[in-house]
Design a protein around this motif. Structure first.
Motif, PDB file in Angstrom:
ATOM      1  N   ALA A 152      44.528  32.197  32.064  1.00  0.00           N
ATOM      2  CA  ALA A 152      44.733  30.798  32.429  1.00  0.00           C
ATOM      3  C   ALA A 152      45.970  30.696  33.314  1.00  0.00           C
ATOM      4  N   GLY A 153      45.870  29.940  34.386  1.00  0.00           N
ATOM      5  CA  GLY A 153      47.000  29.857  35.311  1.00  0.00           C
ATOM      6  C   GLY A 153      47.204  31.159  36.048  1.00  0.00           C
ATOM      7  N   GLY A 154      46.151  31.639  36.674  1.00  0.00           N
ATOM      8  CA  GLY A 154      46.179  32.967  37.287  1.00  0.00           C
ATOM      9  C   GLY A 154      47.079  33.100  38.492  1.00  0.00           C
ATOM     10  N   ALA A 155      47.619  31.985  39.010  1.00  0.00           N
ATOM     11  CA  ALA A 155      48.526  32.058  40.159  1.00  0.00           C
ATOM     12  C   ALA A 155      49.982  32.047  39.750  1.00  0.00           C
ATOM     13  N   GLY A 156      50.263  31.835  38.470  1.00  0.00           N
ATOM     14  CA  GLY A 156      51.645  31.861  38.001  1.00  0.00           C
ATOM     15  C   GLY A 156      52.157  33.277  37.883  1.00  0.00           C
ATOM     16  N   ALA A 157      53.440  33.423  37.601  1.00  0.00           N
ATOM     17  CA  ALA A 157      54.038  34.754  37.540  1.00  0.00           C
ATOM     18  C   ALA A 157      53.453  35.582  36.391  1.00  0.00           C
ATOM     19  N   VAL A 174      38.654  37.208  34.659  1.00  0.00           N
ATOM     20  CA  VAL A 174      38.354  35.906  35.249  1.00  0.00           C
ATOM     21  C   VAL A 174      39.611  35.066  35.077  1.00  0.00           C
ATOM     22  N   ALA A 175      39.968  34.299  36.092  1.00  0.00           N
ATOM     23  CA  ALA A 175      41.174  33.476  36.041  1.00  0.00           C
ATOM     24  C   ALA A 175      40.827  32.027  36.307  1.00  0.00           C
ATOM     25  N   THR A 176      41.650  31.122  35.783  1.00  0.00           N
ATOM     26  CA  THR A 176      41.519  29.706  36.098  1.00  0.00           C
ATOM     27  C   THR A 176      42.734  29.252  36.888  1.00  0.00           C
ATOM     28  N   VAL A 177      42.506  28.347  37.835  1.00  0.00           N
ATOM     29  CA  VAL A 177      43.561  27.800  38.686  1.00  0.00           C
ATOM     30  C   VAL A 177      43.220  26.342  38.985  1.00  0.00           C
ATOM     31  N   SER A 178      44.111  25.679  39.756  1.00  0.00           N
ATOM     32  CA  SER A 178      43.905  24.261  40.036  1.00  0.00           C
ATOM     33  C   SER A 178      43.702  23.920  41.497  1.00  0.00           C
ATOM     34  N   ALA A 220      48.703  27.049  28.607  1.00  0.00           N
ATOM     35  CA  ALA A 220      48.672  25.652  28.151  1.00  0.00           C
ATOM     36  C   ALA A 220      47.689  25.530  26.998  1.00  0.00           C
ATOM     37  N   PRO A 221      48.055  25.980  25.807  1.00  0.00           N
ATOM     38  CA  PRO A 221      47.085  26.089  24.714  1.00  0.00           C
ATOM     39  C   PRO A 221      46.472  24.767  24.279  1.00  0.00           C
ATOM     40  N   ALA A 223      46.129  21.904  26.063  1.00  0.00           N
ATOM     41  CA  ALA A 223      45.283  21.346  27.124  1.00  0.00           C
ATOM     42  C   ALA A 223      43.996  22.130  27.293  1.00  0.00           C
ATOM     43  N   ASN A 224      44.054  23.436  27.056  1.00  0.00           N
ATOM     44  CA  ASN A 224      42.909  24.301  27.351  1.00  0.00           C
ATOM     45  C   ASN A 224      42.136  24.738  26.115  1.00  0.00           C
ATOM     46  N   LEU A 225      42.492  24.225  24.949  1.00  0.00           N
ATOM     47  CA  LEU A 225      41.909  24.764  23.722  1.00  0.00           C
ATOM     48  C   LEU A 225      40.396  24.577  23.662  1.00  0.00           C
ATOM     49  N   ASP A 226      39.901  23.433  24.072  1.00  0.00           N
ATOM     50  CA  ASP A 226      38.446  23.221  24.037  1.00  0.00           C
ATOM     51  C   ASP A 226      37.735  24.248  24.913  1.00  0.00           C
ATOM     52  N   LEU A 227      38.236  24.440  26.134  1.00  0.00           N
ATOM     53  CA  LEU A 227      37.646  25.441  27.026  1.00  0.00           C
ATOM     54  C   LEU A 227      37.743  26.829  26.403  1.00  0.00           C
ATOM     55  N   ASP A 228      38.910  27.155  25.859  1.00  0.00           N
ATOM     56  CA  ASP A 228      39.111  28.489  25.288  1.00  0.00           C
ATOM     57  C   ASP A 228      38.117  28.779  24.163  1.00  0.00           C
ATOM     58  N   LEU A 229      37.934  27.814  23.283  1.00  0.00           N
ATOM     59  CA  LEU A 229      37.034  28.029  22.148  1.00  0.00           C
ATOM     60  C   LEU A 229      35.577  28.118  22.591  1.00  0.00           C
ATOM     61  N   ARG A 230      35.234  27.456  23.657  1.00  0.00           N
ATOM     62  CA  ARG A 230      33.862  27.542  24.155  1.00  0.00           C
ATOM     63  C   ARG A 230      33.555  28.920  24.721  1.00  0.00           C
ATOM     64  N   VAL A 231      34.544  29.580  25.325  1.00  0.00           N
ATOM     65  CA  VAL A 231      34.262  30.844  26.007  1.00  0.00           C
ATOM     66  C   VAL A 231      34.711  32.062  25.207  1.00  0.00           C
TER      67      VAL A 231
END
Length: 322
Positions: A152-157, A174-178, A220-221, A223-231
């Motif tokens: 999550a946040g694949g463009a951060g450090a 696989v990464a997520t970005v905005s 961002a646990p 904010a992203n928890l629903d997505l995380d648990l789905r995948v």
């Protein structure tokens, strides 16, 4: 030596100053490093702003990370030589001489050889981000081969190095970005697929591309928890390194997934686990598998501007050149 320091917490422009200090001498087990580049992390501005419990002991030279050349050895130091290039981590932890100066003094274990093929900027990018990424990935490459990792946040450090370390270990990533800019950065780091987490079908897209994921490196646990648990695959791990907010957890869903939650703060990682993260990072660095983030540099006299840039969420890596 010229050094940036603060004597009390507060806004960068109010409390940071650049002064002349006597260069510190290394004590037993320590090395002194002539700094070439000092990396700025969110933890640096948060400490300076007073958002952590620690307060300066008289004064604090900030910044944990950086790269330079060993200048002097304290008694009992082995494995390092004067003139050797090194990268530093956690330099300002329980130590008033961080890397935002012409010289820093650190325990020898926190000065890691920097290969000739690696730039000073790359060395200054490592430290907190790369070691946090390694720890969140399980601390060693063996457990990742053939696994699927979501960053999550694949463009951060941290995200950047999580992608590179996981790929070097043989994982699918696989990464997520905005944004398109951040998508390009995650792809350059080696993510096989990049998904916009702002899309309503982000979870469906991840499952379509790679199926359930074995490990998630999470910025961002809540904010992203629903997505995380789905995948997340059954028995999978969510490792988060940024959980300042209060978390409300869905116990039933976590139990059904037999999920493992890992919380990581580099300062309190056990010594043996931190050493494992350093070894892994160094091994991949030696093979050319780690790269620098896009660099924005400031001279030491503009260190307050560097802190403000990181606080505003600058993309890439902000560095100060002493």
């Amino acid at each position: 030596m010229r050094a940036a320091l603060y004597q009390r917490p507060g806004p960068a422009a109010e409390v940071l100053e650049v002064v002349d200090l006597e260069a510190p001498a290394p004590g037993p087990g320590q090395v002194r490093v002539r700094m070439a580049t000092s990396g700025v992390n969110p933890t640096d501005w948060k400490g300076r702003a007073g958002l952590t419990a620690r307060r300066p002991d008289g004064f604090q030279v900030p910044h944990h990370d950086g790269a330079g050349v060993v200048d002097a050895l304290g008694k009992g130091v082995v494995g390092l030589t004067v003139g050797q290039r090194v990268w530093l981590y956690l330099a300002a932890y329980r130590n008033r001489y961080g890397t935002a100066a012409e010289y820093a003094v650190v325990p020898a274990v926190q000065a890691v050889p920097l290969p000739d093929t690696a730039s000073d900027d790359l060395g200054a990018c490592l430290g907190v981000p790369a070691l946090t990424a390694a720890h969140c990935l399980g601390g060693a490459p063996e457990g990742l081969k053939g696994r699927t990792v979501l960053v999550a946040g694949g463009a951060g450090a941290v995200g950047h190095y999580a992608i590179e370390l996981a790929r070097a270990a043989g994982a699918r990533v696989v990464a997520t970005v905005s944004s398109p800019e951040k998508q390009a950065l995650a792809e350059q780091a080696g993510a096989e697929h990049v998904v916009r987490y702002t899309a309503a079908d982000a979870a469906d897209r991840i499952l379509e591309l790679v199926g359930p994921v074995d490990r998630i490196v999470e910025v961002a646990p809540m904010a992203n928890l629903d997505l995380d648990l789905r995948v997340l695959a059954r028995g999978g791990t969510i490792a988060t390194y940024a959980a300042d907010e209060t978390l409300t957890l869905p116990g039933g869903a976590l139990m059904s997934a037999n999920a493992v939650l890992v919380f990581a703060l580099l300062y309190t990682v056990p010594a043996e686990q931190l050493a494992a993260a350093v070894r892994w990072t160094s091994e991949v660095l030696a093979t050319g598998g780690l790269t620098a983030l896009p660099i924005t540099s400031y001279p030491l006299e503009r260190v307050a501007e560097a802190h403000d840039a990181v606080e505003r969420g600058a993309v890439g890596k902000v560095v100060v050149r002493p």
